[in-house]
Design a protein around this motif. Structure first.
Motif, mmCIF file in Angstrom:
data_model
loop_
_atom_site.group_PDB
_atom_site.id
_atom_site.type_symbol
_atom_site.label_atom_id
_atom_site.label_comp_id
_atom_site.label_asym_id
_atom_site.label_seq_id
_atom_site.Cartn_x
_atom_site.Cartn_y
_atom_site.Cartn_z
ATOM 1 N N LYS A 174 0.820 -1.298 0.107
ATOM 2 C CA LYS A 174 0.140 -0.050 0.168
ATOM 3 C C LYS A 174 0.707 1.377 -0.300
ATOM 4 C CE LYS A 174 -3.510 2.231 2.763
ATOM 5 N NZ LYS A 174 -4.985 2.270 3.543
ATOM 6 N N GLU A 175 1.740 1.573 0.883
ATOM 7 C CA GLU A 175 2.445 2.502 0.605
ATOM 8 C C GLU A 175 3.673 1.879 -1.016
ATOM 9 O OE1 GLU A 175 4.303 1.942 5.509
ATOM 10 O OE2 GLU A 175 5.465 1.526 4.047
ATOM 11 N N SER A 212 1.241 4.203 -2.822
ATOM 12 C CA SER A 212 0.519 5.302 -2.566
ATOM 13 C C SER A 212 1.854 6.555 -3.099
ATOM 14 C CB SER A 212 0.699 5.605 -0.889
ATOM 15 O OG SER A 212 0.773 6.720 -0.930
#
Length: 133
Positions: free
Chosen positions: A5-6, A9
């Motif tokens: 997810k990072e 992002s």
């Protein structure tokens, strides 16, 4: 360790930054794609990021926030076209990440002075840590 997810992002922020001047230039796209490959992001997920709204993910660690800011700042130099909106975007992003405004300004100025658009890691960290006192 950075989560998937990072990673998404980070790439989303890079895409948003590359669009600031109205167009994703080929060099910017290639740079972002290279980062995606280094991060082992699936190609379908990478391509989908261009059609999704970006959600800023703020890292808990100050080091990770500095690292994230610097990666994005590098993108502003990869197309050799420095747009004023990119500078403003980077300043606002740094503030959203909770970074010191004086450090943000100084890092961007140091990168502008550098012939490669890069600064040494020690200098980068010292700029942010000197504001702690």
């Amino acid at each position: 360790m950075i989560t998937y997810k990072e990673k998404l992002s980070l790439l989303g922020d890079m895409i948003e930054l590359s669009r600031v001047d109205g167009k994703v230039h080929d060099r910017e796209y290639e740079f972002i794609k290279m980062v995606a490959e280094e991060l082992n992001v699936r190609e379908t997920d990478f391509e989908e990021l261009f059609s999704l709204p970006n959600e800023l993910l703020v890292f808990k660690s100050e080091f990770k926030r500095i690292e994230h800011f610097y990666r994005l700042a590098l993108l502003t130099h990869c197309d050799h076209h420095h747009h004023e909106r990119e500078h403003e975007f980077m300043h606002q992003l740094g503030l959203k990440l909770g970074l010191n405004p004086f450090s943000i300004k100084r890092v961007l100025a140091e990168m502008e002075k550098s012939p490669t658009g890069m600064i040494e890691p020690d200098l980068l960290l010292s700029i942010f840590t000197e504001q702690h006192n």
